[in-house]
Design a protein around this motif. Structure first.
Motif, PDB file in Angstrom:
ATOM      1  N   CYS A  75     -32.043 -10.812  15.612  1.00  0.00           N
ATOM      2  CA  CYS A  75     -31.954 -12.054  16.371  1.00  0.00           C
ATOM      3  C   CYS A  75     -30.995 -13.021  15.668  1.00  0.00           C
ATOM      4  N   ALA A 101     -32.027 -18.150  21.451  1.00  0.00           N
ATOM      5  CA  ALA A 101     -32.527 -17.102  20.554  1.00  0.00           C
ATOM      6  C   ALA A 101     -33.392 -17.655  19.419  1.00  0.00           C
ATOM      7  N   GLY A 105     -36.523 -15.746  17.588  1.00  0.00           N
ATOM      8  CA  GLY A 105     -36.362 -15.246  16.226  1.00  0.00           C
ATOM      9  C   GLY A 105     -37.432 -15.794  15.296  1.00  0.00           C
ATOM     10  N   PHE A 221     -37.163  -8.435  23.154  1.00  0.00           N
ATOM     11  CA  PHE A 221     -36.255  -9.496  22.697  1.00  0.00           C
ATOM     12  C   PHE A 221     -35.189  -9.782  23.752  1.00  0.00           C
ATOM     13  N   HIS A 225     -34.679 -13.138  25.735  1.00  0.00           N
ATOM     14  CA  HIS A 225     -33.442 -13.858  25.441  1.00  0.00           C
ATOM     15  C   HIS A 225     -32.681 -14.186  26.724  1.00  0.00           C
TER      16      HIS A 225
END
Lengths: 256, 58
Positions: A75, A101, A105, A221, A225
């Protein structure tokens, strides 16, 4: 603007936020479905494979700890590439990507720290040690929090974009430190056993659930995202529309 | 001293809570922004490009 002009033919076409929103609408259901399926397979493997002869059941903690730790670094790498996009190419979506992000993260880094601690207590006999690996990941967590605070501290996205992009790139020095900390210094944390030049040294019984869970976390993710980037574009549109409305109202009140 | 199973359970519980929290936050944020955009549109405030498109269509 016709439908034809919104077609995405090359990567640079994504620079148009409207095109990105159209693409996000199309790919998000597929990404979400794939994430759920991969997690279902990963969790099934995580709990049906054998325990380790030394670690026993606690080896199963690795299947969430290691993917979270990989994601925490991936990330940040995505954010560093986005920061380059902001500073070098002035890509309109690069800052949106970096800003979206950061909270994701931070969550994965938090997860890596907590699950690592929950594994450390029964296996090492301690929740935490200030060795190079644990400390550098903790610093990464603080950097995520700092960047989130910085992004929220400035009202103008164009100004905060450049400042936070510089900070992201300076902080990127921490990523190789995290990766190689277990080789450069004498750490309690074990060295790499999967991402090695001479191939993985981990038994396939543990490698498969780990790979499938890592794929699930990676898909999660990207799903989050893309969705968070879409939210950020919407947020900026709301802000600019409100400004536009305020300007119009000001003009009307000034008119005789 | 917790049993090993308790550490495993705690790890998966934290992971589940964090992932669900993230998903709820991202989905909720998206819905709130869409509501705001719809409210602005209902008040007659549109993006200039959207106005141009509407103008072309007429």
């Amino acid at each position: 603007m016709s439908d034809n002009s919104l077609a995405i033919r090359k990567f640079s076409d994504l620079a148009n936020p409207t095109r990105f929103l159209a693409l996000a609408d199309r790919v998000l259901p597929w990404f979400a479905a794939l994430t759920v399926l991969t997690f279902a397979a990963g969790l099934w493997l995580s709990f049906t494979t054998e325990g380790d002869y030394q670690q026993g059941e606690t080896v199963r903690i690795m299947y969430v700890h290691v993917p979270s730790a990989w994601l925490s670094m991936m990330c940040y790498t995505v954010m560093a590439i986005s920061a380059l996009g902001t500073l070098v190419w002035r890509h309109p979506l690069a800052d949106v990507s970096a800003k979206a992000a950061a909270p994701i993260g931070a969550c994965f880094t938090f997860l890596a720290l907590v699950t690592g601690s929950l594994w450390g207590k029964p296996m090492w006999g301690t929740w935490w040690v200030w060795d190079a690996r644990l400390t550098s990941v903790f610093v990464l967590f603080l950097m995520y929090l700092g960047l989130m605070a910085l992004n929220r501290a400035m009202d103008d996205p164009a100004r905060s974009a450049r400042v936070s992009a510089v900070l992201v790139l300076v902080g990127f020095v921490n990523i190789p430190i995290i990766k190689f900390s277990v080789e450069w210094w004498n750490t309690l944390h074990q060295p790499a056993s999967v991402m090695r030049l001479d191939g993985p040294t981990i038994d396939p019984e543990f490698l498969w659930p780990l790979i499938v869970m890592a794929a699930g976390f990676t898909l999660l993710f990207f799903t989050l995202h893309i969705a968070a980037m879409r939210n950020e574009i919407w947020r900026r549109r709301v802000t600019s529309l409100r400004r536009q409305a305020a300007r119009n109202a000001g003009r009307e009140s000034l008119a005789p | 001293m917790m049993s090993h199973a308790a550490y495993v359970f705690a790890s998966y519980a934290v992971a589940f809570a964090v992932v669900v929290g993230l998903v709820v936050w991202v989905v909720g944020d998206g819905r709130a922004r869409q509501r705001e955009l719809k409210a602005l549109e209902a008040a007659g405030i549109r993006r200039r490009s959207a106005e141009a498109t509407a103008g072309e269509a007429q």
